[in-house]
Structure formats: C-alpha cells, structure tokens
Design an enzyme around this catalytic site. Structure first.
Site, mmCIF file in Angstrom:
data_model
loop_
_atom_site.group_PDB
_atom_site.id
_atom_site.type_symbol
_atom_site.label_atom_id
_atom_site.label_comp_id
_atom_site.label_asym_id
_atom_site.label_seq_id
_atom_site.Cartn_x
_atom_site.Cartn_y
_atom_site.Cartn_z
ATOM 1 N N GLU A 71 97.739 -9.220 92.802
ATOM 2 C CA GLU A 71 98.125 -10.226 93.799
ATOM 3 C C GLU A 71 98.455 -9.545 95.128
ATOM 4 O O GLU A 71 99.270 -8.625 95.188
ATOM 5 C CB GLU A 71 99.317 -11.058 93.312
ATOM 6 C CG GLU A 71 99.719 -12.094 94.366
ATOM 7 C CD GLU A 71 100.468 -13.285 93.811
ATOM 8 O OE1 GLU A 71 100.244 -13.664 92.648
ATOM 9 O OE2 GLU A 71 101.273 -13.845 94.571
ATOM 10 N N GLU A 96 102.919 -5.953 98.462
ATOM 11 C CA GLU A 96 103.632 -6.681 99.523
ATOM 12 C C GLU A 96 104.202 -5.657 100.505
ATOM 13 O O GLU A 96 104.807 -4.676 100.090
ATOM 14 C CB GLU A 96 104.742 -7.553 98.893
ATOM 15 C CG GLU A 96 105.664 -8.252 99.873
ATOM 16 C CD GLU A 96 104.949 -9.131 100.890
ATOM 17 O OE1 GLU A 96 104.249 -10.079 100.505
ATOM 18 O OE2 GLU A 96 105.098 -8.852 102.099
ATOM 19 N N ASP A 146 99.060 -15.264 105.522
ATOM 20 C CA ASP A 146 99.427 -15.669 106.890
ATOM 21 C C ASP A 146 98.213 -16.287 107.564
ATOM 22 O O ASP A 146 97.167 -15.633 107.654
ATOM 23 C CB ASP A 146 99.906 -14.439 107.673
ATOM 24 C CG ASP A 146 101.138 -13.816 107.034
ATOM 25 O OD1 ASP A 146 102.173 -14.492 106.976
ATOM 26 O OD2 ASP A 146 101.051 -12.667 106.560
ATOM 27 N N LYS A 150 96.559 -19.385 115.823
ATOM 28 C CA LYS A 150 95.859 -19.410 117.119
ATOM 29 C C LYS A 150 94.479 -18.768 117.014
ATOM 30 O O LYS A 150 94.331 -17.712 116.380
ATOM 31 C CB LYS A 150 96.680 -18.631 118.161
ATOM 32 C CG LYS A 150 97.990 -19.310 118.521
ATOM 33 C CD LYS A 150 98.737 -18.496 119.544
ATOM 34 C CE LYS A 150 100.089 -19.159 119.791
ATOM 35 N NZ LYS A 150 101.072 -18.213 120.309
ATOM 36 N N ASP A 182 97.433 -23.609 102.611
ATOM 37 C CA ASP A 182 97.824 -24.968 103.014
ATOM 38 C C ASP A 182 97.356 -25.226 104.450
ATOM 39 O O ASP A 182 97.828 -26.155 105.092
ATOM 40 C CB ASP A 182 99.349 -25.142 102.907
ATOM 41 C CG ASP A 182 100.093 -24.137 103.766
ATOM 42 O OD1 ASP A 182 99.473 -23.141 104.189
ATOM 43 O OD2 ASP A 182 101.289 -24.357 104.029
ATOM 44 N N THR A 227 104.717 -23.670 93.890
ATOM 45 C CA THR A 227 105.911 -23.104 94.540
ATOM 46 C C THR A 227 106.769 -24.231 95.120
ATOM 47 O O THR A 227 106.283 -25.342 95.333
ATOM 48 C CB THR A 227 105.521 -22.152 95.693
ATOM 49 O OG1 THR A 227 104.781 -22.909 96.652
ATOM 50 C CG2 THR A 227 104.675 -20.999 95.203
ATOM 51 N N LYS A 228 108.048 -23.909 95.410
ATOM 52 C CA LYS A 228 108.964 -24.898 96.010
ATOM 53 C C LYS A 228 108.405 -25.389 97.336
ATOM 54 O O LYS A 228 108.421 -26.561 97.657
ATOM 55 C CB LYS A 228 110.326 -24.238 96.270
ATOM 56 C CG LYS A 228 111.212 -24.245 95.071
ATOM 57 C CD LYS A 228 112.611 -23.769 95.464
ATOM 58 C CE LYS A 228 113.323 -23.313 94.212
ATOM 59 N NZ LYS A 228 114.252 -22.226 94.430
ATOM 60 N N PHE A 229 107.876 -24.437 98.082
ATOM 61 C CA PHE A 229 107.298 -24.716 99.394
ATOM 62 C C PHE A 229 106.141 -25.718 99.270
ATOM 63 O O PHE A 229 106.018 -26.674 100.030
ATOM 64 C CB PHE A 229 106.835 -23.369 99.953
ATOM 65 C CG PHE A 229 105.793 -23.434 101.008
ATOM 66 C CD1 PHE A 229 106.140 -23.748 102.312
ATOM 67 C CD2 PHE A 229 104.462 -23.167 100.718
ATOM 68 C CE1 PHE A 229 105.172 -23.793 103.294
ATOM 69 C CE2 PHE A 229 103.498 -23.211 101.689
ATOM 70 C CZ PHE A 229 103.859 -23.526 102.983
ATOM 71 N N GLU A 230 105.357 -25.530 98.203
ATOM 72 C CA GLU A 230 104.197 -26.387 97.979
ATOM 73 C C GLU A 230 104.632 -27.788 97.526
ATOM 74 O O GLU A 230 104.055 -28.789 97.935
ATOM 75 C CB GLU A 230 103.354 -25.721 96.899
ATOM 76 C CG GLU A 230 101.906 -26.024 96.967
ATOM 77 C CD GLU A 230 101.152 -25.222 95.907
ATOM 78 O OE1 GLU A 230 101.665 -24.199 95.420
ATOM 79 O OE2 GLU A 230 100.051 -25.661 95.566
HETATM 80 C C1 LIG Z 1 102.752 -16.481 104.235
HETATM 81 S S1 LIG Z 1 103.349 -15.252 103.132
HETATM 82 C C2 LIG Z 1 102.986 -15.940 101.521
HETATM 83 C C3 LIG Z 1 103.771 -15.292 100.437
HETATM 84 C C4 LIG Z 1 103.488 -15.768 99.007
HETATM 85 N N1 LIG Z 1 102.130 -15.458 98.589
HETATM 86 C C5 LIG Z 1 103.780 -17.236 98.841
HETATM 87 O O1 LIG Z 1 102.857 -17.989 98.511
HETATM 88 O O2 LIG Z 1 104.916 -17.643 99.051
HETATM 89 C C6 LIG Z 1 102.157 -13.957 103.281
HETATM 90 C C7 LIG Z 1 102.661 -12.622 102.755
HETATM 91 O O3 LIG Z 1 101.635 -11.660 102.790
HETATM 92 C C8 LIG Z 1 102.190 -10.413 103.172
HETATM 93 N N2 LIG Z 1 101.078 -9.613 103.715
HETATM 94 C C9 LIG Z 1 100.296 -9.912 104.787
HETATM 95 N N3 LIG Z 1 99.361 -8.979 104.962
HETATM 96 C C10 LIG Z 1 99.549 -8.050 103.984
HETATM 97 C C11 LIG Z 1 98.900 -6.832 103.667
HETATM 98 N N4 LIG Z 1 97.860 -6.382 104.383
HETATM 99 N N5 LIG Z 1 99.349 -6.129 102.613
HETATM 100 C C12 LIG Z 1 100.410 -6.565 101.872
HETATM 101 N N6 LIG Z 1 101.078 -7.709 102.131
HETATM 102 C C13 LIG Z 1 100.644 -8.444 103.186
HETATM 103 C C14 LIG Z 1 103.269 -10.784 104.168
HETATM 104 O O4 LIG Z 1 104.258 -9.772 104.287
HETATM 105 C C15 LIG Z 1 103.831 -12.067 103.568
HETATM 106 O O5 LIG Z 1 104.894 -11.817 102.701
#
Ligand SMILES: C[S@@+](CC[C@H](N)C(=O)[O-])C[C@H]1O[C@@H](n2cnc3c(N)ncnc32)[C@H](O)[C@@H]1O
Length: 249
Positions: A71, A96, A146, A150, A182, A227-230
């Site tokens: 993951e 992460e 993420d 933009k 999302d 997830t809670k967010f979802e």
């Molecule tokens: C919007 S969050 C979603 C977190 C989780 N998957 C969730 O559904 O709640 C995106 C995560 O990806 C991590 N992330 C982004 N680019 C990454 C990379 N190149 N390597 C490791 N983690 C990364 C960020 O630090 C962030 O915690």
C-alpha cells in the site's frame, strides 16, 4: 524534454540523462504525539523496513511465502491495519512519508495484534525502484492519493506513466493495481493513464456486463474497508471511484 528526444525512462537513464522525478507529497512536519513516538520506539525495530536495506526478500522478512500486498501512502494506516488483520494469509507492506502516520499505524497494528505488516517511512517512488523485487507483489493499493486539484499541479499526481511502469514490473503477472479516489477528475486521469498502456487490463470490463464497456469503475470490494472520511462523504453525497487493473504483460 519531449517524447521525441526521450522514448523511455529506462533509455534516458541508460544514457545518463537527468530525469526530474515527480514529488507527489509536501513534507508535513506535524509533531509526533507521545503515543506515536512510543510506538515508533517500541515497534519500528521489528516492523520497520529501511530504504538503505536495498532489495528485500519478503520470504525472509515475513518468514513465509504468502502473497504480498503493497500500500502506497497509507496515511494514519487505519484501513491498512484492518486489511492486514482481516487477511492473516497475506503479507502487507505499507509506505508512507508522513512520520506521525507511521507511528499511528504501528500503534494500531499493536492494538490489533497484527504481525503480517511491515512499514517504510520513505518516498514510495524510491522504494519501488530500489527495494521491491520484480514480480514480488500480488496487489498494489493506492487509496485516496493527494489529488493536486489545480491544473498546474496535476504533474505532481503520483499516477503517471513512469510510475505505473515501475509498479508494473513489481507485480506478478495477473497481479492487481487497485486505486480509489474521491476526486472525479483524478479518477478520469487514472483511467486515462492506465488506458494508455496495453500492459494492464481493466478488471471492470470483466465484471461489468454493459456491452459498451462505459463503466470503467468497480464497486468497492469488501477487502477495502470504508474509512470514516469516506462514510462522511457518502452522507454528504460525494462519490468515490474504485479502479482495478490487472497486469497482463
Ligand atoms: C490524501 S492522503 C490519503 C491517506 C490514506 N490512504 C487514506 O485513505 O486516508 C495521501 C497520503 O499519501 C502520502 N504520500 C504521498 N506521496 C507519497 C509518496 N511518494 N510516498 C509515500 N507516501 C506518499 C501522503 O503523505 C499522505 O499521507
């Protein structure tokens, strides 16, 4: 650099040309809570994997030959820990960059009594390149990456052709790349990138019966916890798109 001057990333690398790799995250400096720090002190020595270890042999790491699920960007790790708990016959590896998230995940893993999980605190792009052996994964998961809303930031989205190509080689043949987002525009981007290669096939076309193959998305599989967010998003009427492609070449 245009496509005329660079056919493939590998070719450019072989020629020693500089390639600007994407940085898909902004390093948040968030403080560690006491609980996260404690979990890192206690569990990192057994559950942590380091970039400097180089190529890993999962059989040695886990002490078994079970299928490995990777993951990328697990956030605080809630769904990753739940998945690992629900599937003791599989091994899970999470990557992460955000250290508090790693601490939180270790803490939840301990609470859940999970032993089939290892974590990296590093950029996933470098881990894929330097640490994961070819054909060693059955699944790669990318949940709610993420979105970089933009247009001028779209190039920072992690789902790009070079990224997909690097994870393809790490998947076994028939292995699955599962994405969820999302953000509708990102889901379209994901489909566009995946459709631009003939090395993956959309699993939706197997499952969905519509002859025109207009539905390129799949229902959330039970294996991906809500997830809670979802759940909150569902209540507010927001959509979530699950996308699954299988390696065919
Ligand atoms: C919007 S969050 C979603 C977190 C989780 N998957 C969730 O559904 O709640 C995106 C995560 O990806 C991590 N992330 C982004 N680019 C990454 C990379 N190149 N390597 C490791 N983690 C990364 C960020 O630090 C962030 O915690």
């Amino acid at each position: 650099m245009t496509d005329n001057t660079r056919n493939t990333v590998e070719q450019a690398q072989a020629e020693g040309k500089y390639i600007r790799t994407i940085k898909s995250f902004v390093k948040r400096e968030g403080r560690l809570t006491k609980g996260q720090q404690k979990a890192l002190d206690q569990f990192w020595p057994t559950m942590g994997l380091e970039h400097k270890q180089g190529l890993v042999d999962f059989k040695t790491v886990f002490g078994n030959d079970n299928p490995v699920v990777l993951e990328i960007g697990f956030g605080m790790g809630a769904s990753l820990v739940e998945m690992a708990k629900n599937a003791p016959d599989k091994n899970f590896v999470g990557i992460e960059v955000h250290l508090p998230g790693v601490g939180a995940c270790l803490s939840s893993a301990d609470e859940a009594g999970v032993t089939n999980l290892r974590l990296y605190n590093h950029d996933a792009i470098e881990i894929l390149r330097d640490c994961i052996a070819d054909e060693s994964l059955t699944t790669v998961q990318l949940f709610f990456p993420d979105p970089w809303h933009k247009t001028r930031h779209h190039k920072r989205r992690i789902v790009q052709q070079a990224f997909v190509e690097s994870l393809r080689t790490k998947l076994k043949m028939g292995g699955v790349f599962h994405m969820a987002t999302d953000w509708e525009n990102y889901s379209e981007h994901m489909i566009e990138v995946m459709d631009s290669t003939d090395t993956f096939s959309n699993i939706a076309s197997k499952i969905n019966s519509d002859a025109n193959k207009t539905n390129v998305f799949v229902e959330r599989p039970d294996s991906r916890p809500l997830t809670k967010f979802e759940q909150r998003g569902h209540r507010l009427g927001h959509g979530v798109w699950d996308i699954m492609f299988e390696r065919v070449k």
